[in-house]
Design an enzyme around this catalytic site. Structure first.
Site, short mmCIF file in Angstrom:
data_model
loop_
_atom_site.label_atom_id
_atom_site.label_comp_id
_atom_site.label_asym_id
_atom_site.label_seq_id
_atom_site.Cartn_x
_atom_site.Cartn_y
_atom_site.Cartn_z
N LYS A 83 73.34 27.03 60.04
CA LYS A 83 74.64 27.06 59.36
C LYS A 83 75.24 25.66 59.37
CE LYS A 83 78.17 30.63 59.60
NZ LYS A 83 78.89 31.45 60.59
C1 E4P Z 1 81.10 33.82 59.23
O1 E4P Z 1 79.99 33.41 59.28
C2 E4P Z 1 82.16 33.48 60.19
O2 E4P Z 1 81.58 33.46 61.49
C3 E4P Z 1 83.27 34.48 60.26
O3 E4P Z 1 83.13 35.49 59.29
C4 E4P Z 1 84.63 33.90 60.40
O4 E4P Z 1 85.57 34.95 60.43
P1 E4P Z 1 87.07 34.76 60.95
O5 E4P Z 1 87.88 34.18 59.85
O6 E4P Z 1 87.51 36.17 61.27
O7 E4P Z 1 87.01 33.88 62.17
#
Ligand code: E4P
Length: 221
Positions: A83
């Site tokens: 990522k």
């Molecule tokens: C996605 O890959 C992220 O880890 C995640 O969905 C972030 O979500 P949040 O806005 O609830 O922290």
């Protein structure tokens, strides 16, 4: 539509994987920090529990650093997807890692133009954050509609739309109606998708009638 779970908690992941519903996992530095465990151990355990793509995020912010960390993460297990953030260096790292045959999830996407750039850089997944857009009074799901339309306009773009920052069941429902490829859902929201008050009420009524009847299940003592 594929279901990923958005957590680094291995107990939750194993429990949810046992349902057969899990197609993959996403983590981020905040979630891994919350687990309180060494990063490589977390990634190794998750990859062993779920055969699908497991996103592990770099923390470097420059191209060379992201590529170096990405290669180390990818070597942990064959189902690791690296990522990277949607920055200029992140897009360059995406291209370099993809050219090396490594899966890449481009994260922290908040506009359709960003999603178009990620697809052109060869991203395996684009992660638009719907909940964080809703938090600032913008329409998170409209971003998913826009990206879906753009990607459908150019079928040579193979990037999968991975709806992230999901907060509730309606985000999941709308993602499915729009035709998103993947949703990544927090464990509590994923479990809530199976719940309905009429299911509970109906089950209570069936069991009460059964008890009153005095009948037995075949094979019961
Ligand atoms: C996605 O890959 C992220 O880890 C995640 O969905 C972030 O979500 P949040 O806005 O609830 O922290």
């Amino acid at each position: 539509m594929k279901f990923f779970v958005d957590t680094a908690n291995i107990d939750d992941i194993r429990d949810l994987a046992a349902t057969g519903l899990l197609d993959g996992v996403t983590t981020n530095p905040s979630l891994v920090a919350k687990s309180g465990r060494p990063f490589a151990d977390v990634v190794r355990d998750i990859c062993a529990a779920v055969p699908g793509p497991v996103s592990a995020e770099v923390t470097a912010t420059d191209h060379a650093g992201m590529v170096k960390e990405g290669r180390i993460l990818a070597a942990i297990a064959p189902n690791v997807v690296v990522k990277v953030p949607l920055t200029w260096d992140g897009l360059k790292a995406c291209k370099t890692l993809r050219d090396g045959g490594i899966g890449v999830n481009v994260t922290l996407c908040f506009s359709a133009n960003q999603a178009l750039l990620a697809a052109k850089a060869g991203a395996s997944f684009i992660s638009p954050f719907v909940g964080r857009l809703d938090d600032i009074s913008q329409d998170g799901m409209q971003l998913i509609r826009d990206i879906r339309q753009i990607y459908d306009n150019y079928p040579h773009l193979k990037t999968e739309i991975l709806v992230a920052s999901i907060r509730h069941a309606t985000h999941v429902l709308e993602s499915a109606l729009i035709g998103a490829d993947v949703v990544t859902v927090p464990p509590d929201v994923l479990r809530k998708l199976a719940q309905h008050p009429l299911t509970d009420k109906g089950l209570d009524a069936f069991l009460a009638d059964w008890r009153k009847s005095g009948l037995k299940m075949p094979g019961a003592a």
